[in-house]
Design a protein around this motif. Structure first.
Motif, short mmCIF file in Angstrom:
data_model
loop_
_atom_site.label_atom_id
_atom_site.label_comp_id
_atom_site.label_asym_id
_atom_site.label_seq_id
_atom_site.Cartn_x
_atom_site.Cartn_y
_atom_site.Cartn_z
N ALA A 85 0.83 -1.21 0.00
CA ALA A 85 0.00 0.00 0.00
C ALA A 85 0.87 1.27 0.00
O ALA A 85 0.54 2.26 -0.67
N ALA A 86 1.99 1.24 0.71
CA ALA A 86 2.83 2.44 0.80
C ALA A 86 3.34 2.86 -0.59
O ALA A 86 3.46 4.05 -0.88
N LEU A 87 3.63 1.88 -1.45
CA LEU A 87 4.10 2.22 -2.80
C LEU A 87 2.93 2.63 -3.69
O LEU A 87 3.06 3.53 -4.53
N MET A 88 1.76 2.00 -3.51
CA MET A 88 0.58 2.37 -4.30
C MET A 88 0.17 3.81 -4.02
O MET A 88 -0.33 4.51 -4.89
N GLN A 89 0.39 4.25 -2.77
CA GLN A 89 -0.04 5.57 -2.33
C GLN A 89 0.73 6.69 -3.03
O GLN A 89 0.28 7.82 -3.10
N LYS A 90 1.92 6.36 -3.56
CA LYS A 90 2.80 7.44 -4.05
C LYS A 90 2.28 8.12 -5.30
O LYS A 90 2.59 9.27 -5.57
N MET A 91 1.54 7.39 -6.13
CA MET A 91 1.07 8.03 -7.39
C MET A 91 -0.08 7.24 -8.00
O MET A 91 -0.20 6.03 -7.84
N ARG A 92 -0.89 7.96 -8.75
CA ARG A 92 -2.04 7.36 -9.43
C ARG A 92 -1.60 6.30 -10.46
O ARG A 92 -2.24 5.26 -10.61
N ALA A 93 -0.50 6.58 -11.16
CA ALA A 93 -0.09 5.67 -12.23
C ALA A 93 0.30 4.30 -11.72
O ALA A 93 0.44 3.36 -12.51
N ALA A 94 0.43 4.14 -10.39
CA ALA A 94 0.74 2.82 -9.83
C ALA A 94 -0.34 1.81 -10.24
O ALA A 94 -0.07 0.62 -10.34
N VAL A 95 -1.55 2.30 -10.53
CA VAL A 95 -2.64 1.38 -10.86
C VAL A 95 -2.40 0.69 -12.21
O VAL A 95 -3.00 -0.36 -12.49
N PHE A 105 1.59 -12.27 -15.20
CA PHE A 105 1.49 -13.40 -14.25
C PHE A 105 0.06 -13.91 -14.02
O PHE A 105 -0.12 -14.89 -13.30
N GLY A 106 -0.93 -13.18 -14.54
CA GLY A 106 -2.32 -13.61 -14.31
C GLY A 106 -2.78 -13.35 -12.88
O GLY A 106 -3.82 -13.86 -12.45
N ARG A 107 -2.05 -12.51 -12.15
CA ARG A 107 -2.43 -12.25 -10.75
C ARG A 107 -1.87 -10.91 -10.31
O ARG A 107 -0.74 -10.55 -10.68
N ALA A 108 -2.63 -10.20 -9.51
CA ALA A 108 -2.13 -8.94 -8.92
C ALA A 108 -2.85 -8.68 -7.62
O ALA A 108 -4.07 -8.90 -7.52
N ARG A 109 -2.10 -8.26 -6.61
CA ARG A 109 -2.74 -7.83 -5.36
C ARG A 109 -2.21 -6.43 -5.06
O ARG A 109 -0.99 -6.24 -4.94
N LEU A 110 -3.11 -5.49 -4.97
CA LEU A 110 -2.69 -4.10 -4.69
C LEU A 110 -3.85 -3.34 -4.06
O LEU A 110 -4.96 -3.86 -3.95
N SER A 111 -3.56 -2.10 -3.65
CA SER A 111 -4.61 -1.29 -3.03
C SER A 111 -4.90 -0.08 -3.92
O SER A 111 -4.26 0.10 -4.97
N HIS A 112 -5.84 0.76 -3.51
CA HIS A 112 -6.23 1.91 -4.33
C HIS A 112 -5.03 2.86 -4.49
O HIS A 112 -4.31 3.10 -3.52
N PRO A 113 -4.78 3.38 -5.70
CA PRO A 113 -3.62 4.25 -5.88
C PRO A 113 -3.80 5.64 -5.27
O PRO A 113 -4.94 6.12 -5.13
N GLY A 114 -2.69 6.28 -4.95
CA GLY A 114 -2.74 7.67 -4.46
C GLY A 114 -2.73 8.63 -5.65
O GLY A 114 -3.39 8.38 -6.64
N GLY A 115 -1.93 9.71 -5.54
CA GLY A 115 -1.88 10.69 -6.63
C GLY A 115 -2.52 11.99 -6.22
O GLY A 115 -2.98 12.15 -5.09
N CYS A 116 -2.55 12.94 -7.17
CA CYS A 116 -3.10 14.27 -6.88
C CYS A 116 -4.56 14.15 -6.45
O CYS A 116 -5.32 13.35 -7.01
#
Ligand code: EPZ
Length: 416
Positions: A85-95, A105-116
């Motif tokens: 989550a800490a890396l996802m928070q840094k910017m919208r483009a993380a999504v 890989f057919g798999r991803a686990r992440l949280s909502h991205p941050g950004g402006c």
């Protein structure tokens, strides 16, 4: 946390070379993962969002190296599918790593991205499209788990031409058997750049520059060498700074064709413009208000240029009306411009700007990337000293802002 100290009131005069486009580089960095090989990307600006994308790639097992404006990303040994989550928070483009991880890989686990913070920024369109491509997307608390065991091509009509959704679906479709058709896709030039990179990696995609993209999945991909296109929003920002200070700037390594909606406003405001293939010069002796200025997806007037153009129009003769149709809360720079003497009244979607003969310096706080840039423009035009804090917003997207402006006669310094 830094602050810009600016003594304004001097016309900017000189030459500014434009850097590579942040909003191309970030999705392309995510896309390197899909290539499975080594990618060499030239013209990558040294901005904090680039560092954030590289940290994500490293956390997924990629090797990354920077040599000046060239990034070398080796994705061969990547094996991670989860982004903290800490890396996802840094910017919208993380999504955009969502589509890339699904394709690889057919798999991803992440949280909502941050950004402006520009109002609501849901990812429902991304998930709608991914589900149509056969992915399962479920929230587990704050985390989103997406899996695609049997990715299948589909025809997807986006209700709105979302830039991020188009990028995610382009990447996810690369692993789908058959032809995916993406209708009402975003047409921003950064999408074309992403497609250019993917084609260099061996992908087969038709329709670049149009709103219907055809992606032929399951082509063998490989690493590639690619040069990121010029940043049209960095260029737009400097054009507005030239207009606001009644100066003359030449932008080199730029792409004038991507800037038509912005240069049209500045020309109608009385600026003079000369342009050739990769260069444009704007000179402004007097600025008239232009109205209405309505943001909309490309090729219409871009939401990212709304704040910088508003800063210039705050100094123009007459009244401009801005209508923001893309984001629900993108006038957060208005109170700061008002502190500098601008006459602006704004509701959530509409701002009325009555130009004033002089702005005055003030102490303000940057609110977001382009809002911060608008404050810099207003401060450069204003009489007296301004202090703009929270430069971490502008550092996300503008490389060498202080040195570029100083080279053109601005009195600006960055204090930590
Ligand atoms: C990209 O953001 C850019 N970011 C933004 O640049 C830019 O302002 C924006 O496109 C519009 O041009 C990057 O490329 C990294 P969208 P993105 O999806 O992808 C709604 C800058 O200053 N929407 O086209 O987030 C959304 O809420 C930045 O450089 C949904 O409702 O933009 C917004 O109102 C900031 N559901 C509108 O669409 C979704 O699933 C536009 O968003 C997706 C979007």
């Amino acid at each position: 946390m830094g602050a810009y100290q600016i003594i304004g009131g001097r016309p900017l005069r000189g030459v500014i070379p434009i850097h590579g486009a942040k909003n191309s580089m970030l999705p392309i960095l995510a896309a390197t993962l899909v290539s499975g090989g080594t990618c060499v990307l030239h013209n990558c600006p040294q901005i904090s969002d680039a560092d954030a994308a590289l940290t994500i790639l490293q956390s997924l097992g990629c090797q990354v190296k920077r040599e000046g404006d060239t990034l070398i990303v080796d994705t061969y040994a990547a094996d991670g599918t989860e982004i903290p989550a800490a890396l996802m928070q840094k910017m919208r483009a993380a999504v955009i790593f969502l589509g890339a991880l699904l394709a690889r890989f057919g798999r991803a686990r992440l949280s909502h991205p941050g950004g402006c913070r520009l109002g609501e920024r849901p990812i429902d369109l991304h998930l709608m499209g991914l589900r149509m491509l056969g992915a399962s997307c479920v929230y587990e608390g704050e985390e989103l788990l997406c899996t695609a065991h049997k990715p299948e091509a589909a025809t997807i009509a986006l209700p709105f031409p979302s830039v991020g959704a188009t990028e995610n679906l382009l990447l996810a479709a690369l692993s789908c058997e058959g032809e995916t058709v993406l209708c009402n896709a975003a047409r921003e030039p950064e999408i074309g750049d992403l497609i250019g990179f993917l084609i260099a990696c061996g992908a087969e995609i038709e329709g670049v520059g149009t709103s219907v993209l055809r992606i032929h999945g399951r082509r063998p991909l490989h690493g590639a060498e690619y040069t990121i296109m010029p940043d049209r929003m960095e260029a737009a920002t400097y054009l507005c700074a030239a207009a606001a200070t009644r100066g003359e700037l030449t932008l080199t390594q730029a792409e004038p064709n991507h800037l038509c909606a912005v240069t049209d406003i500045l020309l109608r405001g009385g600026c003079e413009l000369r342009q050739s293939a990769r260069e444009l010069t704007l000179r402004c002796d007097a600025l008239r208000a232009v109205s209405p200025i309505r943001t909309a997806p490309y090729p219409a007037f871009p939401t990212d240029a709304q704040a910088p153009v508003m800063a210039a129009m705050a100094t123009a003769e007459g009244v401009s009306i801005f209508e923001e149709t893309v984001f629900s809360d993108r006038f957060r720079h208005v109170p700061a411009l008002r502190q500098m003497g601008a006459k602006i009244t704004a509701t959530k979607r509409c701002a009325v700007v009555e130009g004033v003969p002089v702005l005055r310096g003030a102490g303000v706080e940057a609110t977001d990337l382009r809002g911060g840039a608008a404050m810099v423009i207003a401060a450069l035009a204003a009489q007296g000293e301004s202090i703009i804090t929270k430069t971490e917003h502008t550092e996300r997207g503008y490389a060498e802002l202080v040195s570029s402006l100083r080279a053109c006669g601005a009195e600006i310094s960055l204090t930590e």
